[in-house]
Write a protein that holds these residues in place. Structure first.
Motif, PDB file in Angstrom:
ATOM      1  N   VAL A  67      13.355   1.788  48.150  1.00  0.00           N
ATOM      2  CA  VAL A  67      12.394   0.788  47.477  1.00  0.00           C
ATOM      3  C   VAL A  67      11.571   0.146  48.658  1.00  0.00           C
ATOM      4  N   PRO A  68      12.001  -0.200  49.798  1.00  0.00           N
ATOM      5  CA  PRO A  68      11.034  -0.604  50.699  1.00  0.00           C
ATOM      6  C   PRO A  68       9.940   0.396  51.028  1.00  0.00           C
ATOM      7  N   ILE A  69      10.274   1.723  50.962  1.00  0.00           N
ATOM      8  CA  ILE A  69       9.193   2.859  51.223  1.00  0.00           C
ATOM      9  C   ILE A  69       8.356   2.636  50.074  1.00  0.00           C
ATOM     10  N   ALA A  70       8.772   2.482  48.672  1.00  0.00           N
ATOM     11  CA  ALA A  70       7.737   2.436  47.663  1.00  0.00           C
ATOM     12  C   ALA A  70       7.039   1.274  47.869  1.00  0.00           C
ATOM     13  N   ILE A  71       7.468   0.011  48.237  1.00  0.00           N
ATOM     14  CA  ILE A  71       6.566  -1.161  48.639  1.00  0.00           C
ATOM     15  C   ILE A  71       5.593  -1.023  49.468  1.00  0.00           C
ATOM     16  N   LEU A  72       6.099  -0.421  50.791  1.00  0.00           N
ATOM     17  CA  LEU A  72       5.297  -0.278  51.792  1.00  0.00           C
ATOM     18  C   LEU A  72       4.061   0.442  51.292  1.00  0.00           C
ATOM     19  N   TRP A  73       4.192   1.575  50.871  1.00  0.00           N
ATOM     20  CA  TRP A  73       3.229   2.640  50.494  1.00  0.00           C
ATOM     21  C   TRP A  73       2.366   2.361  49.393  1.00  0.00           C
ATOM     22  N   ASN A  74       2.847   1.214  48.570  1.00  0.00           N
ATOM     23  CA  ASN A  74       2.272   0.947  47.406  1.00  0.00           C
ATOM     24  C   ASN A  74       0.540   0.670  47.269  1.00  0.00           C
ATOM     25  N   PRO A  75      -0.158   1.601  47.025  1.00  0.00           N
ATOM     26  CA  PRO A  75      -1.635   1.331  47.139  1.00  0.00           C
ATOM     27  C   PRO A  75      -2.380   0.271  46.304  1.00  0.00           C
ATOM     28  N   VAL A  76      -1.511  -0.157  45.049  1.00  0.00           N
ATOM     29  CA  VAL A  76      -1.896  -1.126  44.207  1.00  0.00           C
ATOM     30  C   VAL A  76      -2.179  -2.457  44.788  1.00  0.00           C
TER      31      VAL A  76
END
Length: 112
Positions: A67-76
Motif C-alpha cells: 500500500v505505501p508503494i502504491a501511494i508513493l508511486w501514485n502519479p495522480v
C-alpha cells in the motif's frame, strides 16, 4: 479413473510482481525525466494488483509494504521526495518487495 491432485489450483502474484519489478528497474534510468510518470502509473497499478492477490491469499501482512508503494508511486497525487538518490533507493527496495511478494503470495482458487 481420473487423476486427483493433493493440492487445489493456485494463482500466484508472480507475473504482475515481475512486471512491476522490471518497470522499477527501467525507471531507475528515467528518475529525472518525464518518462518517470509512466513508471509511476505502472508501479502504482501493479502494487494494487499484487495487494489484491495478497488479500485473496489471506496474506494481509503484504499490504504493509504494498500500500505505501502504491501511494508513493501514485502519479495522480505525486509525492515529490526531492532527491533522486532517495528515489533510486526506493526503486530497488520496491523491486525486492515485488519479487518476494510474487514468489510467496499464492491464492487458492475454487475448484469446479
Amino acid at each position: 479413473m481420473s487423476a486427483s491432485y493433493p493440492s487445489p489450483a493456485r494463482r500466484t502474484a508472480l507475473i504482475p510482481a515481475l512486471l512491476a519489478a522490471v518497470a522499477l528497474l527501467v525507471g531507475v534510468a528515467l528518475i529525472d525525466g518525464g518518462g518517470f510518470t509512466v513508471i509511476r502509473y505502472i508501479v502504482s497499478i501493479f502494487a494494487l494488483i499484487v495487494a489484491v492477490f495478497a488479500w485473496q491469499a489471506k496474506h494481509w501482512w503484504w499490504l504493509v509494504p504494498l500500500v505505501p508503494i502504491a501511494i508513493l508511486w501514485n502519479p495522480v497525487f505525486p509525492i515529490e521526495l526531492g532527491l533522486p538518490d532517495v528515489w533510486l533507493g526506493l526503486q530497488y527496495g520496491a523491486a525486492l518487495v515485488f519479487i518476494a511478494a510474487g514468489i510467496l503470495i499464492k491464492a487458492v482458487t475454487a475448484e469446479n
